[in-house]
Design a protein around this motif. Structure first.
Motif, short mmCIF file in Angstrom:
data_model
loop_
_atom_site.label_atom_id
_atom_site.label_comp_id
_atom_site.label_asym_id
_atom_site.label_seq_id
_atom_site.Cartn_x
_atom_site.Cartn_y
_atom_site.Cartn_z
N TRP A 171 0.83 -1.20 0.00
CA TRP A 171 0.00 0.00 0.00
C TRP A 171 0.87 1.26 0.00
N VAL A 225 4.19 5.79 -5.61
CA VAL A 225 4.09 5.79 -7.08
C VAL A 225 3.11 6.87 -7.53
N ILE A 226 1.98 6.96 -6.87
CA ILE A 226 0.98 8.00 -7.20
C ILE A 226 1.58 9.39 -6.97
N GLU A 239 3.95 1.53 -1.19
CA GLU A 239 4.53 1.66 -2.53
C GLU A 239 3.57 2.37 -3.48
N SER A 240 2.30 1.99 -3.40
CA SER A 240 1.30 2.60 -4.28
C SER A 240 1.18 4.10 -4.04
#
Length: 776
Positions: A37, A43-44, A39-40
């Motif tokens: 979560w 990235v966003i 990492e996401s």
């Protein structure tokens, strides 16, 4: 198999122990278990930053950072409100006849975005024929088949309309043209910085990769570090959207500085992970323990850097606020990225790092440690001689303060063009006088008095150009509004001086006195020279405040870290001496220095390199618990060299890369000071700090000498009383050191005595006291 069971049991005990670790353990566990979560989210964040970074404006005009109370800033606001804030340029056309020059002048005046073009045709009838024209009347604008025009644009120097107008002028004149002025400088800087920044980043990444390849033990580890730091840099750059506009200095040095000053955080976390893996922990437990350890250590390390950068925020010349905020924000993002994002990347790279392992290329630094310990008397003598000299010299530098020192440095096309124009026509510096439209008589008299000054080339004022007795209503409104508008008048004054020099400042003051004589209230003199004078007055005061605040902030952070009032002084001394020597170099080289670089680098060098001192001091204190002074010093140097050389090499290379590639004086000077300062800090921390630590050993290890002596005397009295009571007639316990002497001597017997201290006395002071005595 037995070893595996032992390791499992050890790991289980360590895990049970850490489960009672409180908030840091819970946070570390959350980071690992929710890494997908997290990492996401990163990235966003990176994708959004890639979008938003394109909407951050870059400002090249230093006058916009002047405080609102500055006289020139008030005048600029009045001019923006009444007439706009025009960009200016000076253009020379080579090898043209007088009539061709006139034709070029008219074509330039017709270009969209050009407000007016000042040339000799405003005072001389060009069509009268060259035989009837007095050359002395036109020599400032036409000479040896060369013509020069002073151009004023409709909009500001950095506007798109002005930039397009300059392009059209260049298309019109082709190879015949030479171009200088604020509008030209801004355009040149904007275009050159875009390409130069790409080169700087590429070269910096290659060099940092090379340094990391030498100092790490796997070929893929540098890729991991650069990936993590790249995410932190991108997030910092994208969030500049909340600032809106950043200075060209911030835009061009913040990325390199962020990489150079925070790479250590990722190295520390990976080292901690590898150490726990060597202890037999599985990957998940090892990374949890590594994060838990890193949270406190990285936070403490980053705090000194953030404090140093935030000191810039207090500058009244608000470019410091801009730069300090972005740099401090970059350190915070580096901290967050390493703690939250890097653990997931370490687990992804774990097998790859294992496959690409190589032997360490770093040498054993014990020999260097012994050599440094031996040359302490030489270091002491050199520092005592050099420090007062460097401190005095760094205050004697010749400084540049304004816009003119930024984009027209030697090696640029603007500089070459400026040399050509100056060689033929001399200097031309435009000033604008603003005053209330209350008296045509006063305006005419003022224009005449200013025009009679020997250093004034030309004066343009409406009252001076209109025939006496003719009302301005007879002229077209568009013409009148160039010089009279909304109750205010504007006078264009061209002088034969540079925009920044002692003579220019003197002439500007004289013109300002004349303006104030005729219009005591509501009058202003604006232009590059008055603005530079105000920049100088504010930024010199800022230096004193920034220096005191950065020193005080770092002192408090170090004092809280060591719980000592002496240690911060010892830790800061090598860095301050390095700053003095760094800033004294331009004086001995005989070169001018951009003052902005001077004030900014003083703060940056302290905040970014004081970590070297803290690391070495921590290692010395840790070794000193079980070793005598000499061996503790040698071991501390050996243990610190790898980290200091890695970090110091990166910041030195980053600074010199900026210096060698950038064509903008301010940025190149800033890079040079940062690179050289990082190198000096590295050398002085490894040589001067060991001298200070051993010299003041009794103050920083255990109790103060007086307290230690009192405790030993009290203990001896109590021992004698005890012996008398027990009736024993044994010999007195032999002391290993004299009263009041150094509690640790540099020999093996003293080290053995220290190791024979009572195990239950864990307090450092008790251990030191026990180290002073040997049991019979």
């Amino acid at each position: 198999m037995g070893e595996k069971i032992k390791n499992m049991f050890r790991g289980h005990k360590e895990k049970k122990k850490n489960q009672n670790g409180g908030f840091s353990y819970m946070l570390a566990s959350f980071i690992i278990h929710k890494r997908g979560w997290i990492e996401s989210v990163f990235v966003i964040g990176c994708l959004l930053s890639l979008l938003t970074m394109n909407f951050v404006n870059v400002n090249y005009d230093l006058t916009k950072y002047l405080p609102e109370t500055a006289e020139s800033a008030i005048g600029l606001d009045v001019m923006r409100d009444k007439f706009g804030y025009p960009g200016t340029a000076r253009v020379m056309v080579k090898d043209v006849s007088l009539y061709e020059a006139k034709q070029y002048k008219d074509e330039i005046a017709d270009i969209d975005g050009v407000d007016q073009v000042l040339w000799c045709d405003s005072t001389v009838n060009i069509y009268a024929g060259e035989d009837f024209i007095d050359e002395s009347e036109i020599k400032d604008y036409y000479k040896d088949r060369n013509a020069v025009y002073d151009i004023t644009f409709v909009e500001e120097s950095d506007s798109t309309r002005t930039s397009t107008a300059i392009d059209e002028i260049k298309d019109l004149l082709g190879d015949k043209g030479c171009y200088v002025g604020m509008a030209v400088q801004n355009k040149s800087m904007t275009e050159s910085m875009a390409s130069e920044m790409s080169k700087i980043l590429v070269v910096a990444v290659i060099m940092i990769f090379a340094v990391l390849s030498v100092t790490t033990t796997a070929w893929t580890e540098p890729i991991l570090f650069l990936l993590v730091m790249g995410v932190a840099v991108l997030l910092n750059k994208g969030t500049n959207i909340f600032i809106g506009t950043v200075s060209f200095l911030t835009e061009n040095v913040s990325i390199i500085l962020q990489l150079a000053t925070s790479m250590d955080y990722s190295i520390f976390l990976l080292d901690a992970f590898m150490n726990y893996r060597k202890q037999g922990m599985n990957e998940e437990d090892a990374i949890i323990n590594a994060v838990q350890e890193a949270i406190n250590s990285i936070f403490a390390s980053s705090l000194t850097t953030v404090v140093g950068f935030l000191a810039l925020v207090t500058m009244k010349f608000s470019i410091g606020f801009d730069l300090g905020l972005v740099l401090a924000k970059g350190i915070v993002f580096s901290l967050l990225t390493v703690v939250f994002f890097m653990p997931a990347m370490i687990l992804k790279f774990a097998k790859l790092n294992e496959k690409t392992k190589h032997r360490s290329f770093m040498p054993d630094f014990h020999g260097l440690g012994k050599a440094i310990y031996r040359i302490r008397p030489i270091v002491f003598a050199v520092i005592v001689l050099v420090t007062p000299l460097a401190y005095t010299a760094q205050g004697l530098n010749d400084f540049l303060y304004g816009n003119d020192s930024m984009g027209a440095s030697e090696g640029t096309q603007v500089y070459e063009d400026d040399q050509q124009i100056t060689k033929i026509f001399g200097r031309s510096n435009m000033l604008l006088a603003l005053y209330p439209n209350t008296s045509e008589v006063n305006e005419r008299a003022m224009a005449k008095e200013i025009k009679d000054l020997s250093y004034v080339k030309n004066v343009t004022a409406l009252a001076d150009t209109l025939p006496e007795g003719i009302p301005e209503e007879f002229l077209p409104k568009s013409t009148v509004e160039l010089l009279h508008k909304d109750g205010y008048c504007r006078m264009l004054i061209y002088t034969r001086t540079k925009t920044e020099s002692a003579e220019a400042f003197k002439d500007s003051d004289a013109i300002q006195e004349i303006v104030k004589k005729y219009y005591p209230e509501g009058s202003y003199l604006v232009g590059e020279t008055p603005s530079t004078q105000d920049i100088k007055s504010f930024i010199v005061k800022d230096y004193e405040n920034v220096n005191i605040l950065s020193l005080a902030g770092v002192f408090l952070v170090v004092m809280m870290s060591f719980k000592s009032a002496v240690m911060p002084i010892l830790v800061i001394i090598p860095i301050e001496v390095a700053i003095f020597i760094n800033m004294a170099m331009p004086y001995f080289q005989g070169v001018e220095m951009v003052y902005m670089g001077y004030i900014i680098v003083s703060s940056i060098q302290l905040g970014a390199t004081v970590d070297y001192s803290i690391l070495l001091a921590n290692n010395y204190l840790a070794k000193r618990k079980t070793l005598p002074k000499k061996k503790a010093c040698v071991e501390a140097i050996a243990a610190s060299c790898s980290s200091i050389f890695t970090s110091g090499s990166i910041i030195t290379l980053a600074g010199y890369i900026v210096y060698m590639i950038s064509s903008t004086t301010a940025i190149a000077d800033l890079g040079h000071l940062i690179g050289r300062g990082g190198l000096f800090s590295l050398v002085l921390v490894l040589t001067v700090l060991p001298l200070l630590l051993t010299l003041f050993d009794s103050f920083i290890v255990g109790e103060k000498p007086a307290a230690a002596l009192a405790r030993r005397l009290h203990r001896r009295v109590m021992n004698r009383r005890e012996k008398r009571r027990s009736g024993k007639n044994g010999d007195e316990t032999e002391e290993s050191t004299d009263e009041g002497g150094d509690p640790y001597e540099d020999d093996e017997n003293e080290a053995a005595a220290s190791r024979e201290s009572e195990p239950e006395l864990t307090d450092r002071e008790e251990m030191e006291e026990n180290g002073d005595e040997t049991e019979k």
